[in-house]
Design an enzyme around this catalytic site. Structure first.
Site, PDB file in Angstrom:
ATOM      1  N   LYS A   1     -20.200 -42.749 -33.561  1.00  0.00           N
ATOM      2  CA  LYS A   1     -19.904 -43.395 -34.838  1.00  0.00           C
ATOM      3  C   LYS A   1     -18.684 -44.301 -34.764  1.00  0.00           C
ATOM      4  O   LYS A   1     -18.487 -45.139 -35.625  1.00  0.00           O
ATOM      5  CB  LYS A   1     -19.814 -42.409 -36.002  1.00  0.00           C
ATOM      6  CG  LYS A   1     -19.012 -41.152 -35.824  1.00  0.00           C
ATOM      7  CD  LYS A   1     -18.962 -40.372 -37.134  1.00  0.00           C
ATOM      8  CE  LYS A   1     -19.197 -38.875 -36.997  1.00  0.00           C
ATOM      9  NZ  LYS A   1     -18.357 -38.179 -36.028  1.00  0.00           N
TER      10      LYS A   1
ATOM     11  N   LYS B   1     -23.281 -42.630 -24.661  1.00  0.00           N
ATOM     12  CA  LYS B   1     -23.809 -41.953 -25.856  1.00  0.00           C
ATOM     13  C   LYS B   1     -23.540 -42.771 -27.112  1.00  0.00           C
ATOM     14  O   LYS B   1     -22.539 -43.489 -27.189  1.00  0.00           O
ATOM     15  CB  LYS B   1     -23.229 -40.542 -25.982  1.00  0.00           C
ATOM     16  CG  LYS B   1     -21.786 -40.511 -26.370  1.00  0.00           C
ATOM     17  CD  LYS B   1     -21.345 -39.163 -26.930  1.00  0.00           C
ATOM     18  CE  LYS B   1     -19.895 -39.357 -27.389  1.00  0.00           C
ATOM     19  NZ  LYS B   1     -19.299 -38.405 -28.220  1.00  0.00           N
TER      20      LYS B   1
ATOM     21  N   LYS C   1     -10.761 -40.843 -24.749  1.00  0.00           N
ATOM     22  CA  LYS C   1     -10.076 -41.361 -25.934  1.00  0.00           C
ATOM     23  C   LYS C   1      -8.699 -41.901 -25.594  1.00  0.00           C
ATOM     24  O   LYS C   1      -8.233 -42.843 -26.228  1.00  0.00           O
ATOM     25  CB  LYS C   1      -9.990 -40.295 -27.035  1.00  0.00           C
ATOM     26  CG  LYS C   1     -11.324 -40.052 -27.705  1.00  0.00           C
ATOM     27  CD  LYS C   1     -11.179 -39.508 -29.109  1.00  0.00           C
ATOM     28  CE  LYS C   1     -12.539 -39.358 -29.775  1.00  0.00           C
ATOM     29  NZ  LYS C   1     -12.513 -38.490 -30.954  1.00  0.00           N
TER      30      LYS C   1
HETATM   31  P1  TYM Z   1     -18.547 -35.390 -33.914  1.00  0.00           P
HETATM   32  O1  TYM Z   1     -18.061 -35.611 -35.307  1.00  0.00           O
HETATM   33  O2  TYM Z   1     -18.261 -36.419 -32.898  1.00  0.00           O
HETATM   34  O3  TYM Z   1     -20.110 -35.173 -33.936  1.00  0.00           O
HETATM   35  C1  TYM Z   1     -20.761 -34.204 -34.769  1.00  0.00           C
HETATM   36  C2  TYM Z   1     -21.911 -33.571 -33.998  1.00  0.00           C
HETATM   37  O4  TYM Z   1     -22.817 -34.573 -33.550  1.00  0.00           O
HETATM   38  C3  TYM Z   1     -23.047 -34.432 -32.151  1.00  0.00           C
HETATM   39  N1  TYM Z   1     -23.244 -35.779 -31.557  1.00  0.00           N
HETATM   40  C4  TYM Z   1     -24.308 -36.135 -30.822  1.00  0.00           C
HETATM   41  N2  TYM Z   1     -25.409 -35.470 -30.443  1.00  0.00           N
HETATM   42  C5  TYM Z   1     -26.335 -36.128 -29.714  1.00  0.00           C
HETATM   43  N3  TYM Z   1     -26.195 -37.431 -29.343  1.00  0.00           N
HETATM   44  C6  TYM Z   1     -25.116 -38.148 -29.694  1.00  0.00           C
HETATM   45  N4  TYM Z   1     -25.003 -39.424 -29.354  1.00  0.00           N
HETATM   46  C7  TYM Z   1     -24.098 -37.504 -30.471  1.00  0.00           C
HETATM   47  N5  TYM Z   1     -22.914 -37.914 -30.994  1.00  0.00           N
HETATM   48  C8  TYM Z   1     -22.406 -36.841 -31.652  1.00  0.00           C
HETATM   49  C9  TYM Z   1     -21.782 -33.792 -31.598  1.00  0.00           C
HETATM   50  O5  TYM Z   1     -22.033 -33.135 -30.382  1.00  0.00           O
HETATM   51  C10 TYM Z   1     -21.419 -32.845 -32.726  1.00  0.00           C
HETATM   52  O6  TYM Z   1     -22.119 -31.629 -32.597  1.00  0.00           O
HETATM   53  N6  TYM Z   1     -15.236 -32.103 -32.086  1.00  0.00           N
HETATM   54  C11 TYM Z   1     -16.432 -32.235 -32.886  1.00  0.00           C
HETATM   55  C12 TYM Z   1     -16.273 -31.743 -34.297  1.00  0.00           C
HETATM   56  C13 TYM Z   1     -15.795 -30.340 -34.410  1.00  0.00           C
HETATM   57  C14 TYM Z   1     -16.580 -29.172 -34.164  1.00  0.00           C
HETATM   58  C15 TYM Z   1     -15.714 -28.077 -34.424  1.00  0.00           C
HETATM   59  C16 TYM Z   1     -17.892 -28.968 -33.758  1.00  0.00           C
HETATM   60  C17 TYM Z   1     -14.567 -29.922 -34.774  1.00  0.00           C
HETATM   61  N7  TYM Z   1     -14.511 -28.553 -34.796  1.00  0.00           N
HETATM   62  C18 TYM Z   1     -16.157 -26.763 -34.265  1.00  0.00           C
HETATM   63  C19 TYM Z   1     -18.339 -27.663 -33.601  1.00  0.00           C
HETATM   64  C20 TYM Z   1     -17.474 -26.581 -33.850  1.00  0.00           C
HETATM   65  C21 TYM Z   1     -16.802 -33.724 -32.974  1.00  0.00           C
HETATM   66  O7  TYM Z   1     -15.986 -34.584 -32.792  1.00  0.00           O
HETATM   67  O8  TYM Z   1     -18.071 -33.958 -33.397  1.00  0.00           O
END
Ligand code: TYM
Length: 332
Positions: free
Chosen positions: A198, A195, A113
């Site tokens: 969004k 990957k 990032k």
């Molecule tokens: P975020 O918002 O990017 O994504 C949410 C969840 O989706 C999963 N994910 C994917 N899984 C498979 N293939 C992909 N291409 C893909 N893109 C996203 C992510 O692994 C995630 O599980 N930091 C985290 C949010 C967060 C969080 C937490 C998660 C904040 N606090 C505490 C778990 C526990 C994030 O940015 O996810």
């Protein structure tokens, strides 16, 4: 016996995409049967990258409506927005004093990032994983359903919890990741070596958004980048595009890779791509139907957020107090 606790979060930056669903949200729904779950829209994480305020708020409401439509039981469990519960920021501060700069500099998401947003490498982007650790540790969480890209952050949460417990006794549970076999790493359809995310360009056919029209989903899959060998075979290094499609198809249908290879033997890529698209479309169809019914009901959605925030506040209180007492803040 008290049920074990699950926590997970998703950022409302942009519209949710297929990777979010297959890697995480689907498991969020499934775990509700056997666990006591806290699911959080992590808007505080989102502002580590510059957002349009109006778009952030709209995306968060869209996401909430999507989560409810996908089957999150906001009555039985806790569904809320991170910024509504102060304990997240309070615990993040304490934990930041038990996290080393060296640990945070090794996080690949921070490195990625900061490359992508060179003009805004802010302190929040750097301490992002500390807030994530606070989210998880606040509730005595045992299991965290995530996609593979979040495992490094989860490891750090475990390290921080263990370090704190070592100094002050058993304040935090040390959480485990919950990752399924397929769907945990959905790649872009145009760039199958990266990957799906969004924050990618919404105009490109790289990302399948969960709220896309069926026609657009079909088109994106038809245009997916593949190779010229025309055999449906799982070989991620050699055939990243087709392997990604096999992974998606497997995650949605539950079929394993060898059965899929057999099913499409001699069929050619066109037929396979259409089958993957149709499987995804029919998985999402009932969710979208429900979404269209509830999205416009602002009062209904706000009530869920208000109730969720109250429940999360109450659920976080005990560990928050213990952590404050442990470090020596005045207890009253
Ligand atoms: P975020 O918002 O990017 O994504 C949410 C969840 O989706 C999963 N994910 C994917 N899984 C498979 N293939 C992909 N291409 C893909 N893109 C996203 C992510 O692994 C995630 O599980 N930091 C985290 C949010 C967060 C969080 C937490 C998660 C904040 N606090 C505490 C778990 C526990 C994030 O940015 O996810």
């Amino acid at each position: 016996m008290a049920q074990k606790i699950v926590f997970s979060g998703i950022q409302p930056s942009g519209s949710p995409q297929l990777g979010n669903y297959l890697g995480a949200l689907r498991n969020w729904v499934a775990l509700q049967e056997d666990y006591s779950c806290r699911y959080c829209i992590v808007d505080m994480h989102s502002i580590t990258v510059r957002q349009s305020p109006a778009a952030l708020e709209k995306n968060a409401r869209d996401l909430l409506a999507f989560l409810i439509s996908a089957g999150l039981d906001y009555k039985k469990h806790i569904l809320y927005a991170q910024s509504h519960v102060r304990a997240h920021a309070q615990l993040a501060w304490i934990l930041s004093c038990f996290t080393y700069m060296g640990e945070l500099s090794r996080m690949t998401q921070f490195k990625d990032k900061s490359q992508k947003h060179e003009d805004n490498i802010n302190a929040g982007l750097f301490t992002y994983p500390v807030l994530m650790a606070a989210d998880i540790l606040l509730f005595g969480t045992e299991l965290v359903p995530i996609g593979e890209d979040q495992t490094q952050h989860l490891e750090l949460s475990r390290t921080i919890a263990a370090r704190f417990n070592n100094l002050y006794g058993d304040v935090f549970k040390v959480p485990e990741a919950y990752i399924t076999r397929t769907g945990t790493r959905v790649m872009g359809l145009q760039e199958p070596t990266r990957k799906m995310s969004k924050s990618d360009d919404p105009a490109s056919a790289n990302v399948v958004y969960l709220l896309d029209e069926p026609k657009s989903i079909l088109n994106k899959f038809k245009r997916a980048v593949t190779d010229s060998d025309n055999t449906v075979r799982f070989a991620p290094e050699e055939k990243p595009g087709i392997s990604n499609l096999i992974n998606i198809y497997s995650a949605v249908t539950g079929k394993d890779f060898t059965d899929i290879e057999k099913e499409f033997e001699g069929a050619g890529y066109g037929k396979f791509k259409t089958a993957v698209a149709e499987a995804v479309i029919s998985e999402l169809e009932p969710i979208i139907k429900k979404y269209n019914e509830i999205r416009a009901d602002a009062a209904f959605l706000d009530d869920i957020l208000k109730e969720g925030a109250q429940k999360a506040d109450a659920a976080a209180e005990d560990i928050m107090r213990k952590a404050q007492k442990a470090v020596g803040f005045i207890s009253l």
